[in-house]
Motif scaffolding. Structure first.
Motif, PDB file in Angstrom:
ATOM      1  N   GLU B  87       0.962  -1.536   0.290  1.00 20.87           N
ATOM      2  CA  GLU B  87      -0.355   0.333  -0.389  1.00 20.87           C
ATOM      3  C   GLU B  87       1.171   0.800  -0.051  1.00 20.87           C
ATOM      4  N   CYS B  88       0.391   2.098  -0.824  1.00 21.06           N
ATOM      5  CA  CYS B  88       1.014   4.004  -0.568  1.00 21.06           C
ATOM      6  C   CYS B  88       0.779   4.220   0.552  1.00 21.06           C
ATOM      7  N   LYS B  89       1.999   5.225   0.674  1.00 21.20           N
ATOM      8  CA  LYS B  89       1.569   5.630   2.994  1.00 21.20           C
ATOM      9  C   LYS B  89       0.812   6.822   1.486  1.00 21.20           C
ATOM     10  N   LYS B  90       0.815   7.647   0.520  1.00 18.39           N
ATOM     11  CA  LYS B  90       1.025   8.362   0.289  1.00 18.39           C
ATOM     12  C   LYS B  90      -1.244   8.916  -0.701  1.00 18.39           C
ATOM     13  N   CYS B  91      -0.990   8.186  -1.459  1.00 19.41           N
ATOM     14  CA  CYS B  91      -2.176   7.761  -2.272  1.00 19.41           C
ATOM     15  C   CYS B  91      -3.260   6.861  -2.027  1.00 19.41           C
ATOM     16  N   GLY B  92      -2.565   5.793  -1.536  1.00 23.26           N
ATOM     17  CA  GLY B  92      -3.984   4.813  -0.687  1.00 23.26           C
ATOM     18  C   GLY B  92      -3.103   3.480  -2.167  1.00 23.26           C
ATOM     19  N   PHE B  93      -3.074   3.733  -3.195  1.00 28.90           N
ATOM     20  CA  PHE B  93      -2.783   3.021  -3.594  1.00 28.90           C
ATOM     21  C   PHE B  93      -1.979   1.323  -3.438  1.00 28.90           C
ATOM     22  N   LYS B  94      -3.106   0.383  -3.469  1.00 34.92           N
ATOM     23  CA  LYS B  94      -2.540  -0.556  -3.572  1.00 34.92           C
ATOM     24  C   LYS B  94      -2.496  -2.152  -4.432  1.00 34.92           C
ATOM     25  N   ARG B 111       8.857   1.336  -4.654  1.00 41.90           N
ATOM     26  CA  ARG B 111       8.797   2.849  -4.967  1.00 41.90           C
ATOM     27  C   ARG B 111       7.101   2.595  -5.584  1.00 41.90           C
ATOM     28  N   CYS B 112       5.917   3.488  -4.994  1.00 40.39           N
ATOM     29  CA  CYS B 112       5.073   3.312  -5.485  1.00 40.39           C
ATOM     30  C   CYS B 112       4.851   3.667  -7.057  1.00 40.39           C
ATOM     31  N   GLN B 113       3.958   2.877  -7.745  1.00 38.21           N
ATOM     32  CA  GLN B 113       3.882   3.183  -9.128  1.00 38.21           C
ATOM     33  C   GLN B 113       3.354   3.878  -9.636  1.00 38.21           C
ATOM     34  N   LYS B 114       2.321   4.146  -8.761  1.00 34.51           N
ATOM     35  CA  LYS B 114       1.718   6.259  -9.529  1.00 34.51           C
ATOM     36  C   LYS B 114       2.214   7.168  -9.038  1.00 34.51           C
ATOM     37  N   CYS B 115       2.456   7.302  -7.995  1.00 38.03           N
ATOM     38  CA  CYS B 115       3.088   8.866  -7.346  1.00 38.03           C
ATOM     39  C   CYS B 115       4.675   8.535  -7.220  1.00 38.03           C
ATOM     40  N   GLY B 116       5.605   8.017  -6.675  1.00 40.71           N
ATOM     41  CA  GLY B 116       6.911   7.255  -6.932  1.00 40.71           C
ATOM     42  C   GLY B 116       7.147   7.574  -5.040  1.00 40.71           C
TER      43      GLY B 116
HETATM   44 ZN   LIG Z   1       1.951   6.079  -4.672  1.00 46.25          ZN
END
Ligand SMILES: [Zn+2]
Lengths: 378, 138
Positions: B87-94, B111-116
């Protein structure tokens, strides 16, 4: 399929082919009848022995598989210079003698001492077997070895009674064995999946309590306290909560008894409430992951930690509450089921409810997540 | 383990032989029954008995087969797929993938695939399909 009924039907059909066949069939019929009357029990016993034998093969398979996985894991993460197999084999036979209980006063400390020695011996042994394993991996290996030991023990006990039954041909020895086998098999399967989980470092169902504590303390600063535990001070509903769990993510249950005692003493006994969270055995029919609440020290194991917690809270008259997550034996030691994982939020809700009802703002509370923290960080 | 598997192969040829013999006898019985039915001076009771005996034998052979199959099938340690949710801490992408050695809950992950932004492992669990019907649940 009853042979007697088959024979009677055959008797009539064959009698029509062969002259005098009726007589032969009748003789066979009575022969069967007497064999069953005189040797029925013996036949039943052999059927039982066969059944036990089948289970024994399965137990042997499970044990050997467990041993294989253990050795493979040691080779993979421990990178030993020599083959660890003889050392593992010797270790599987390791035993512990519990202290004499004729005079039970003070037995807890004796038991603790014995368990400490055992623990230290395990750690040394793992260090020798797997020199390049880090702390987490060493903890996991200890747990893996322990599961392999349990499987070995179960197999040997069942084999003992099977051979004894065959030797004595006593119906009662065999019958007892056959009666407990389904439960024993369940336990063995549970240990087998536990062994796999330990080898890979996957969180297990028993870690439900540790996971609740980890979720509460995540993002807060933690410090180590004896023995193998961590504590974080978290503000919950205006109360400062000391959240305790065993130090993860290696396979470890810590000594929550010592940890709780330390925190109580640090605060000179000024603790308003203690809440313990643990996984507890469910009865058949109860849903997995059900959260329930009660009072008392919710902690399993040999009883040393429960004793210590009860001593400490009695000294300062601190109330103690328990929140449990229900699961069965198999779930407790195999990789954590989704239902148990989802129960964490429900358990946290319950804890908050207890804090709101039982304490005032500004109070200090202890929240202790009990259980094996394998695969759970903080 | 080698001993156990060799034992299993030692047992099975006998079972196979038994099954084959039983099937052969039952087929003969069924053929006899057929012959009896189609013959001119047919004996219906005899045909019924033959049919019955053939069917029972065939049934028991099938039962024995199923039993041995079951035993072979059960000789594995059950394993379910273990899933790891990141889970991304910033954008919540799972995102969910299969468990890898070294994963643990609350571990910092890639790193998050969406926001890095950095991600953490939020869940590791095993999904079990409950086969049994729910009864007496309350
Ligand atoms: Zn993210």
């Amino acid at each position: 399929m009853n042979p007697l009924i088959m024979l009677t039907t055959l008797q009539y059909s064959v009698a029509q082919f062969i002259p005098g066949g009726d007589w032969i069939i009748q003789l066979i019929f009575y022969l069967f009848f007497f064999i069953f009357i005189l040797y029925g029990q013996k036949i039943q016993m052999y059927v039982m022995i066969r059944e036990v034998q089948g289970s024994l093969y399965r137990l042997k398979y499970i044990r050997d598989e467990g041993r294989k996985i253990t050795i493979e894991t040691i080779n993979e993460i421990g990178k030993p210079q020599s083959d660890p197999t003889p050392r593992v084999d010797r270790f599987l036979e390791y035993f512990t003698i519990s202290p004499q209980s004729l005079d039970p006063a003070g037995i807890v400390w004796k038991l603790e001492h014995i368990l400490n020695i055992r623990d230290a011996r395990f750690k040394d042994e793992v260090k020798l077997m797997a020199p390049s394993a880090d702390k987490t991996q060493a903890h996991n290996l200890e747990n893996t070895l322990e599961a392999a030991m349990a499987l070995n023990y179960i197999y040997k006990i069942i084999r003992h009674f099977y051979l004894l039954g065959k030797k004595t041909l006593s119906l009662y020895v065999i019958m007892q064995l056959q009666m407990v086998l389904p439960l024993v098999m369940r336990e063995a399967e549970a240990y087998a999946s536990a062994l796999k989980a330990f080898a890979y470092g996957q969180p297990i169902g028993d870690g439900a309590g540790a996971l609740v504590a980890a979720s509460l303390m995540h993002g807060h600063e933690t410090r180590k306290i004896p023995e193998d535990c961590v504590v974080a001070t978290v503000q919950i509903e205006g109360r400062s909560a000391f959240v305790i769990k065993a130090e993860g993510p290696g396979g470890n249950v810590g000594k929550p008894g010592d940890a709780i005692k330390t925190i109580i003493e640090e605060n000179e006994g000024k603790i308003a409430n203690i809440i313990m969270i643990d996984a507890a055995l469910k009865l058949e029919g109860e849903p997995v992951g059900e959260v329930a609440e009660g009072v008392g020290a919710a902690i399993g194991g040999p009883g040393v930690d429960q004793f210590k917690i009860e001593e400490a809270i009695l000294k300062h008259r601190i109330p103690i509450n328990a929140v449990i997550v229900r699961e069965d034996v198999g779930d407790a030691v195999s990789p954590m089921r989704k239902e148990i994982f989802d129960a964490v939020d429900k358990a946290i809700e319950r804890i908050k409810q207890v804090i709101l009802e039982k304490t005032k703002e500004g109070d200090k509370v202890i929240i202790a997540g009990i259980g094996n923290t394998i695969g759970i960080g903080q | 383990m080698q001993e156990a598997s060799s034992d299993r192969t030692r047992v099975s040829p006998y079972i196979w032989l038994l099954v084959i013999i039983t099937v052969a006898i039952s087929l003969i019985l069924l053929l006899l029954a057929l012959q009896e039915i189609t013959s001119e001076q047919k004996d219906e009771t005899l045909a019924t008995y033959l049919l019955l005996a053939g069917a029972v034998l065939l049934g028991s052979a099938a039962y024995a087969m199923i039993q041995t199959r079951k035993r072979v099938f059960r000789a594995k340690i059950e394993s379910h797929p273990i899933m790891t949710t990141i889970e991304c801490k910033k954008c919540g992408f799972k995102s969910t993938r299969e468990f890898q050695r070294g994963d643990y809950i609350f571990k910092e992950s890639e790193r998050c695939q969406k926001c890095g932004n950095p991600t953490i492992i939020a869940a590791i669990y095993r999904e079990v399909k409950e086969k049994e019907k729910k009864r007496f649940t309350s």
